[in-house]
Design an enzyme around this catalytic site. Structure first.
Site, PDB file in Angstrom:
ATOM      1  N   ASP A 173       0.839  -1.192   0.000  1.00  0.00           N
ATOM      2  CA  ASP A 173       0.000   0.000   0.000  1.00  0.00           C
ATOM      3  C   ASP A 173       0.884   1.256   0.000  1.00  0.00           C
ATOM      4  O   ASP A 173       1.989   1.235  -0.535  1.00  0.00           O
ATOM      5  CB  ASP A 173      -0.923  -0.038   1.226  1.00  0.00           C
ATOM      6  CG  ASP A 173      -2.265   0.604   0.975  1.00  0.00           C
ATOM      7  OD1 ASP A 173      -2.308   1.832   0.788  1.00  0.00           O
ATOM      8  OD2 ASP A 173      -3.285  -0.112   0.960  1.00  0.00           O
ATOM      9  N   HIS A 215      -3.733   6.123   3.316  1.00  0.00           N
ATOM     10  CA  HIS A 215      -4.459   4.910   2.923  1.00  0.00           C
ATOM     11  C   HIS A 215      -3.878   3.664   3.580  1.00  0.00           C
ATOM     12  O   HIS A 215      -4.611   2.836   4.137  1.00  0.00           O
ATOM     13  CB  HIS A 215      -4.407   4.803   1.400  1.00  0.00           C
ATOM     14  CG  HIS A 215      -5.316   3.784   0.802  1.00  0.00           C
ATOM     15  ND1 HIS A 215      -4.997   2.451   0.739  1.00  0.00           N
ATOM     16  CD2 HIS A 215      -6.539   3.894   0.219  1.00  0.00           C
ATOM     17  CE1 HIS A 215      -5.972   1.792   0.146  1.00  0.00           C
ATOM     18  NE2 HIS A 215      -6.922   2.640  -0.187  1.00  0.00           N
ATOM     19  N   SER A 431     -11.310  -0.797  -0.579  1.00  0.00           N
ATOM     20  CA  SER A 431     -10.025  -0.759   0.133  1.00  0.00           C
ATOM     21  C   SER A 431     -10.183  -1.091   1.604  1.00  0.00           C
ATOM     22  O   SER A 431      -9.268  -1.628   2.229  1.00  0.00           O
ATOM     23  CB  SER A 431      -9.391   0.634   0.022  1.00  0.00           C
ATOM     24  OG  SER A 431      -8.765   0.824  -1.198  1.00  0.00           O
TER      25      SER A 431
END
Length: 492
Positions: A173, A215, A431
């Site tokens: 990620d 994220h 996600s």
């Protein structure tokens, strides 16, 4: 509301045309890739997949065609090459030892949602500041109100009070906040794959796993947070593999492919990829990447790694190849790329990957409005969050409610977008659904280390709540995954 809030809502879906840096790295031995501290010119990069393993003369093949090797992927028979020669691709494709070769393209950005203005003034009245458990409807749901923790948390405390991790999840990620109080005890390392020069902060340091985007930290928290917020496995180990940089979250496919291989070599038990890339053999660009993606996934699974990925946030039926192709052409055509055949969502639709759609707090019949779906595509669903039932029915911005989103960790040094609490924020997307399933796979592996990826996948599917139409369906696949139900059904 900050204008860049949207990127926290979506699976990583990455931009093109922003990658403009200079310099070409030198190539060393096959066992060692060029240093990422050297800047790479990304607008003349090519991906090459040899038919089997790398041939003994692969260097000569590349050099004679006018290329310089940038990255070696020996486990999957691939290389990344830089060349200024216009005839390079034509020359290299004529070599009989090569299965596929093409110019490497970054993931292309798509932001399909129009963000409503969210009312967040009541957040301080909704959540206890000492523990945010009351605001974690998703983790409550997946763990059956925390009952799964009584069976398996992913680790235990030794006599000195140090956490011993029984299973490790690799998070490919944007990196992680290494000092987040809810994560730091579970972080056991990682690696950076972003080369120097991608922005002012990038030095190419392989140990630089610091999240510039948010994220990755959010995803990691859903898996293994243990503090004010909880993850599915609060004692699971986390290894962070950083493949995206800054707020743009831009990625080249070869970075992710190398990260998959590295994670497998690091003996992680599960890989989480909350990212997506569409590819097709008949596309002008991209076939070689697909070949290497498949080989990398196969390599991971053969090394006993369970791989989990998100289906995507375009509200697409992935079984409707014409609709997917039409959608892709609207995105790729401005870049001179024409999609001519059926496309695959990579890595989610590749063999050996658990493909996850996003469910909501309020419905057992509908997915989140953004989630991709497809009867042959989706394996299971998991909570991804949305704006609530009123918004789903009316699309009225005034009806959008952030408390139906996912609340978990956020970098302590980055501003939150909705939450009034530093280090925590609301997000939504496939996600966020993906790490719910990766966390379940992690605690299953911790509870029974002998289980293989195929067995873990089967158990997750068999013990999911059968939402939607009875049996396998296009929205939920086998159903909404659940850690407690999986753990109590493990055959010792």
């Amino acid at each position: 509301m900050k204008k860049k809030f949207l990127h926290t809502l979506l699976s990583v879906s990455l931009g093109m045309g922003i990658l403009t840096v200079s310099g070409v790295p030198a190539q060393a031995a096959i066992e060692k890739n060029p240093s990422s501290s050297q800047e790479i010119k990304v607008d003349n990069l090519y991906v090459i997949a040899f038919k089997n393993s790398l041939p003994k003369d692969y260097r000569e093949i590349i050099e004679q065609a006018g290329g310089t090797i940038v990255k070696i992927l020996p486990e999957v028979g691939g290389v990344e090459v830089q060349s200024e020669q216009p005839s390079f691709l034509e020359k290299i494709k004529n070599n009989p030892s090569i299965e596929a070769a093409n110019k490497e393209n970054p993931f292309i950005q798509h932001t399909p949602l129009t963000l409503p203005k969210l009312q967040t003034t009541t957040t301080t009245n909704k959540i206890n500041q000492e523990s945010f458990w009351d605001g974690q409807w998703d983790i409550q749901k997946v763990t059956n109100e925390g009952q799964s923790y009584e069976i398996e948390t992913g680790g235990y405390k030794d006599k000195d009070g140090k956490t011993v991790h029984k299973a490790v999840v690799g998070v490919i990620d944007t990196g992680i906040d290494p000092n987040h109080p809810d994560l730091k005890n579970n972080i056991i390392g990682g690696r950076n794959f972003v080369p120097a020069g991608m922005d002012a902060s990038e030095t190419g340091d392989p140990n630089d796993i610091v999240d510039r985007n948010g994220h990755g930290t959010n995803v990691a928290g859903i898996i293994a947070a243990n503090g004010k917020v909880k993850g599915v496995g609060p004692d699971l180990g986390i290894r962070a593999y950083r493949v995206a940089f800054s707020e743009s979250a831009a990625i080249l496919p070869s970075w992710v492919i190398e990260a998959i291989i590295t994670a497998a070599n690091d003996d992680v038990d599960v890989i989480n990829m909350s990212l997506r890339y569409y590819n097709t053999k008949t596309m002008i660009e991209g076939f070689a990447e697909t070949v290497l993606w498949k080989r990398a996934i196969r390599y991971a699974v053969q090394n006993d790694v369970t791989v989990v990925a998100g289906s995507g946030n375009e509200s697409l039926n992935l079984d409707d190849k014409k609709a997917v192709t039409t959608f892709l052409n609207t995105i790729y055509e401005p870049y001179g790329i024409k999609v001519k055949g059926p496309a695959t969502a990579v890595p989610a639709q590749l063999p050996g990957v658990i493909n996850v759609s996003a469910s909501t707090q309020w419905s057992t019949d509908e997915l989140a409005f953004y989630s991709n779906y497809g009867n042959s595509a989706i394996d299971v669903a998991a909570p991804g969050g949305d704006f609530g039932s009123k918004y789903a029915q009316t699309q009225d911005p005034e009806a959008a409610n952030p408390f139906y989103m996912i609340f978990n960790t956020w970098p302590t040094y980055l501003d939150s977008y909705i939450s009034p609490y530093p280090g925590y924020d609301y997000t939504m997307g496939t996600s966020m659904a993906t790490p719910q399933v990766a966390g379940i796979a992690g605690v299953i592996k911790a509870a029974n280390p002998e289980m293989k990826p195929s067995q873990i996948t089967a158990l997750i599917k068999q013990t999911a709540y059968d939402y939607g139409k009875p049996g396998q369906d296009a929205l939920f696949g086998s159903g909404e995954a659940n850690a407690y139900r999986a753990l109590i059904n493990i055959k010792k």
